[in-house]
Design a protein around this motif. Structure first.
Motif, short mmCIF file in Angstrom:
data_model
loop_
_atom_site.label_atom_id
_atom_site.label_comp_id
_atom_site.label_asym_id
_atom_site.label_seq_id
_atom_site.Cartn_x
_atom_site.Cartn_y
_atom_site.Cartn_z
N UNK A 1 0.82 -1.21 0.00
CA UNK A 1 0.00 0.00 0.00
C UNK A 1 0.85 1.27 0.00
N UNK A 2 2.16 1.12 0.17
CA UNK A 2 3.05 2.27 0.22
C UNK A 2 3.00 3.03 -1.10
N UNK A 3 2.76 4.31 -1.01
CA UNK A 3 2.73 5.15 -2.21
C UNK A 3 1.40 5.16 -2.93
N UNK A 4 0.45 4.36 -2.47
CA UNK A 4 -0.87 4.33 -3.12
C UNK A 4 -1.69 5.54 -2.65
N UNK A 5 -2.28 6.24 -3.58
CA UNK A 5 -3.14 7.37 -3.27
C UNK A 5 -4.58 6.97 -3.49
N UNK A 6 -5.40 7.14 -2.46
CA UNK A 6 -6.82 6.81 -2.57
C UNK A 6 -7.66 8.06 -2.38
N UNK A 7 -8.92 7.95 -2.75
CA UNK A 7 -9.82 9.11 -2.70
C UNK A 7 -10.10 9.57 -1.28
N UNK A 8 -10.02 8.67 -0.32
CA UNK A 8 -10.28 9.01 1.08
C UNK A 8 -9.42 8.16 1.99
N UNK A 9 -9.86 8.06 3.22
CA UNK A 9 -9.08 7.30 4.21
C UNK A 9 -9.07 5.81 3.87
N UNK A 10 -7.87 5.23 3.86
CA UNK A 10 -7.72 3.81 3.57
C UNK A 10 -7.44 3.07 4.87
N UNK A 11 -8.42 2.30 5.32
CA UNK A 11 -8.29 1.53 6.54
C UNK A 11 -9.20 0.32 6.46
N UNK A 12 -9.22 -0.46 7.50
CA UNK A 12 -9.98 -1.72 7.53
C UNK A 12 -11.42 -1.54 7.11
N UNK A 13 -12.05 -0.44 7.55
CA UNK A 13 -13.47 -0.21 7.27
C UNK A 13 -13.68 0.90 6.23
N UNK A 14 -12.75 1.02 5.30
CA UNK A 14 -12.88 2.02 4.24
C UNK A 14 -14.13 1.77 3.41
N UNK A 15 -14.75 2.85 2.96
CA UNK A 15 -15.90 2.71 2.07
C UNK A 15 -15.41 2.45 0.65
N UNK A 16 -16.32 2.04 -0.20
CA UNK A 16 -15.98 1.80 -1.60
C UNK A 16 -15.46 3.08 -2.25
N UNK A 17 -16.11 4.21 -1.94
CA UNK A 17 -15.69 5.49 -2.53
C UNK A 17 -14.32 5.90 -2.04
N UNK A 18 -14.05 5.71 -0.75
CA UNK A 18 -12.77 6.16 -0.18
C UNK A 18 -11.58 5.38 -0.73
N UNK A 19 -11.77 4.13 -1.07
CA UNK A 19 -10.65 3.29 -1.49
C UNK A 19 -10.39 3.32 -3.00
N UNK A 20 -11.14 4.15 -3.73
CA UNK A 20 -10.84 4.31 -5.16
C UNK A 20 -9.40 4.79 -5.29
N UNK A 21 -8.64 4.12 -6.09
CA UNK A 21 -7.19 4.30 -6.16
C UNK A 21 -6.54 2.93 -6.07
N UNK A 22 -7.15 2.06 -5.22
CA UNK A 22 -6.79 0.64 -5.26
C UNK A 22 -7.41 -0.01 -6.48
#
Length: 216
Positions: free
Chosen positions: A50-71
């Motif tokens: 996950x190092x260097x990955x930029x996502x739309x929002x907070x990336x954590x265990x309970x991230x939403x679908x919208x927040x993890x866009x970038x993965x």
């Protein structure tokens, strides 16, 4: 959260729904390129990806679908098997309360649960506002709107609801082994009075309507 480019699925982990058990079952059959976002041993071993990955929002265990866009891209989230696990809101609130009371980190919900009995916690305005703002549908939405065909698997009917997922994966998941269980009685109904049951019915109305849950 688990993102599997190889199997073309995205699992969004809503808190206190039994998602840890489902994540464990999925991780047991993880492909080499699966992205695991969480606190399991396997997820920690793969955290470097996950190092260097930029996502739309907070990336954590309970991230939403919208927040993890970038993965993944929004197009992939719409085309892949995107799913989450949901739970009867009355049962979930009992689990949530007892889990909060066992925590030691600083958070308003932790402080509230540790200061109040269950009835006072459930009827507190902050609890109502938090749950009402976060229905399950919000976890599986993108910035552009809901994802047509997103799958919501009910914990209480997992064997039935998971059939399409199992067909997609090509292996069985049910029955799930219990993981991360709170110290509480399994029957959640005795925890409630008429007033507290009605409070949950109000602030969890969206999930109750969408998934046809009832107190009984």
């Amino acid at each position: 959260m688990i993102v599997s480019p190889g199997r073309r699925y995205i699992f969004v982990h809503i808190p206190k729904t039994g998602g840890t058990a489902l994540a464990a079952a999925l991780e047991a059959r993880a492909m080499a390129d699966d992205i695991l976002v969480g606190d399991t041993e396997k997820a920690r071993r793969r955290k470097g990806r996950l190092k260097g990955v930029t996502t739309a929002g907070r990336l954590w265990k309970h991230a939403t679908l919208a927040d993890a866009v970038g993965l993944y891209t929004e197009a992939e989230a719409q085309a892949w098997f995107t799913f989450t696990l949901v739970r009867n809101p009355w049962d979930r609130m009992v689990s949530y309360y007892h889990w909060l009371r066992a925590q030691s980190f600083a958070h308003p919900a932790v402080g509230l649960a540790q200061a109040l009995d269950f009835a006072s916690f459930v009827t507190h305005p902050e609890t109502a506002a938090t749950i009402a703002q976060w229905p399950a549908a919000r976890y599986l939405a993108l910035a552009s709107g809901p994802v047509p065909g997103a799958h919501f698997l009910r914990l209480e009917h997992f064997a039935e609801d998971a059939q399409a997922l199992e067909a997609h994966l090509g292996f069985r998941l049910a029955p799930l082994a219990r993981r991360n269980a709170s110290a509480r009685a399994r029957d959640w109904r005795p925890y409630y009075t008429d007033a507290t049951a009605a409070a949950v019915a109000r602030f969890a109305a969206a999930d109750i309507a969408q998934f046809h849950y009832s107190f009984g």
